[in-house]
Scaffold this motif. Structure first.
Motif, PDB file in Angstrom:
ATOM      1  N   ALA A   1       0.835  -1.208   0.000  1.00 16.42           N
ATOM      2  CA  ALA A   1       0.000   0.000   0.000  1.00 16.42           C
ATOM      3  C   ALA A   1       0.867   1.254   0.000  1.00 16.42           C
ATOM      4  CB  ALA A   1      -0.909   0.001   1.225  1.00 16.42           C
ATOM      5  N   ASN A   2       0.274   2.365  -0.455  1.00 14.17           N
ATOM      6  CA  ASN A   2       1.005   3.634  -0.400  1.00 14.17           C
ATOM      7  C   ASN A   2       1.060   4.130   1.043  1.00 14.17           C
ATOM      8  OD1 ASN A   2      -1.420   4.885   0.193  1.00 14.17           O
ATOM      9  ND2 ASN A   2      -1.709   5.699  -1.852  1.00 14.17           N
ATOM     10  N   VAL A   3       1.745   5.222   1.270  1.00 15.19           N
ATOM     11  CA  VAL A   3       2.001   5.709   2.629  1.00 15.19           C
ATOM     12  C   VAL A   3       0.709   6.063   3.357  1.00 15.19           C
ATOM     13  CG1 VAL A   3       3.152   7.515   3.965  1.00 15.19           C
ATOM     14  CG2 VAL A   3       4.269   6.566   1.967  1.00 15.19           C
ATOM     15  N   ILE A   4      -0.231   6.710   2.693  1.00 18.34           N
ATOM     16  CA  ILE A   4      -1.468   7.156   3.356  1.00 18.34           C
ATOM     17  C   ILE A   4      -2.322   5.970   3.778  1.00 18.34           C
ATOM     18  CG2 ILE A   4      -3.607   8.461   3.032  1.00 18.34           C
ATOM     19  CD1 ILE A   4      -1.952  10.316   1.176  1.00 18.34           C
ATOM     20  N   VAL A   5      -2.467   4.988   2.904  1.00 22.39           N
ATOM     21  CA  VAL A   5      -3.244   3.794   3.250  1.00 22.39           C
ATOM     22  C   VAL A   5      -2.541   3.023   4.361  1.00 22.39           C
ATOM     23  CG1 VAL A   5      -4.076   1.579   2.372  1.00 22.39           C
ATOM     24  CG2 VAL A   5      -4.278   3.632   0.965  1.00 22.39           C
ATOM     25  N   PHE A   6      -1.230   2.909   4.274  1.00 24.95           N
ATOM     26  CA  PHE A   6      -0.475   2.228   5.322  1.00 24.95           C
ATOM     27  C   PHE A   6      -0.644   2.936   6.660  1.00 24.95           C
ATOM     28  CE2 PHE A   6       3.375   1.600   7.840  1.00 24.95           C
ATOM     29  CZ  PHE A   6       3.361   0.222   7.954  1.00 24.95           C
ATOM     30  N   PHE A   7      -0.605   4.268   6.653  1.00 25.68           N
ATOM     31  CA  PHE A   7      -0.789   5.048   7.881  1.00 25.68           C
ATOM     32  C   PHE A   7      -2.134   4.721   8.513  1.00 25.68           C
ATOM     33  CE2 PHE A   7      -2.309   8.773  10.167  1.00 25.68           C
ATOM     34  CZ  PHE A   7      -1.231   9.079  10.974  1.00 25.68           C
ATOM     35  N   ALA A   8      -3.193   4.720   7.716  1.00 26.12           N
ATOM     36  CA  ALA A   8      -4.533   4.436   8.235  1.00 26.12           C
ATOM     37  C   ALA A   8      -4.625   3.016   8.790  1.00 26.12           C
ATOM     38  CB  ALA A   8      -5.574   4.645   7.144  1.00 26.12           C
ATOM     39  N   LEU A   9      -4.032   2.061   8.094  1.00 25.95           N
ATOM     40  CA  LEU A   9      -4.063   0.681   8.567  1.00 25.95           C
ATOM     41  C   LEU A   9      -3.170   0.482   9.786  1.00 25.95           C
ATOM     42  CD1 LEU A   9      -3.938  -1.183   5.139  1.00 25.95           C
ATOM     43  CD2 LEU A   9      -5.916  -0.887   6.647  1.00 25.95           C
ATOM     44  N   PHE A  10      -2.043   1.169   9.830  1.00 23.23           N
ATOM     45  CA  PHE A  10      -1.091   1.036  10.926  1.00 23.23           C
ATOM     46  C   PHE A  10      -1.665   1.613  12.222  1.00 23.23           C
ATOM     47  CE2 PHE A  10       3.019   2.215  13.029  1.00 23.23           C
ATOM     48  CZ  PHE A  10       3.545   0.937  13.109  1.00 23.23           C
ATOM     49  N   VAL A  11      -2.319   2.739  12.127  1.00 21.03           N
ATOM     50  CA  VAL A  11      -2.915   3.373  13.309  1.00 21.03           C
ATOM     51  C   VAL A  11      -4.213   2.663  13.663  1.00 21.03           C
ATOM     52  CG1 VAL A  11      -3.917   5.504  14.190  1.00 21.03           C
ATOM     53  CG2 VAL A  11      -1.822   5.579  12.869  1.00 21.03           C
TER      54      VAL A  11
END
Length: 85
Positions: free
Chosen positions: A46-56
């Protein structure tokens, strides 16, 4: 509008949690995005924004709600005590 400033106390608690998470995870991803450790979490590519949402994810939402309630309550109590001194 909010003469007792109750809304301000709870909004401050909510914003503290949201900004803390945004800045911490944001800086973590900016500096360590290309490391093997972070990319091992990013198995989907995933790109950074999607990863951020999934990570948090869920933890970020729970943290924001708890901090809003606890921070708002404590802030209101401390302000009430401080103004009576």
């Amino acid at each position: 509008m909010d003469k007792k400033k109750t809304l301000c106390y709870f909004a401050g608690g909510l914003l503290a949690a949201l900004l803390n998470t945004l800045f911490f995870v944001g800086v973590l991803l900016v500096f360590f995005w290309n490391t093997d450790y972070i990319q091992s979490f990013n198995a989907t590519g995933a790109n950074v924004i999607v990863f951020f949402a999934l990570f948090v994810g869920i933890q970020g939402v729970v943290e924001a709600l708890v901090t809003c309630a606890a921070g708002g309550g404590v802030s209101k109590a401390v302000a009430k005590i401080a103004h009576n001194v």
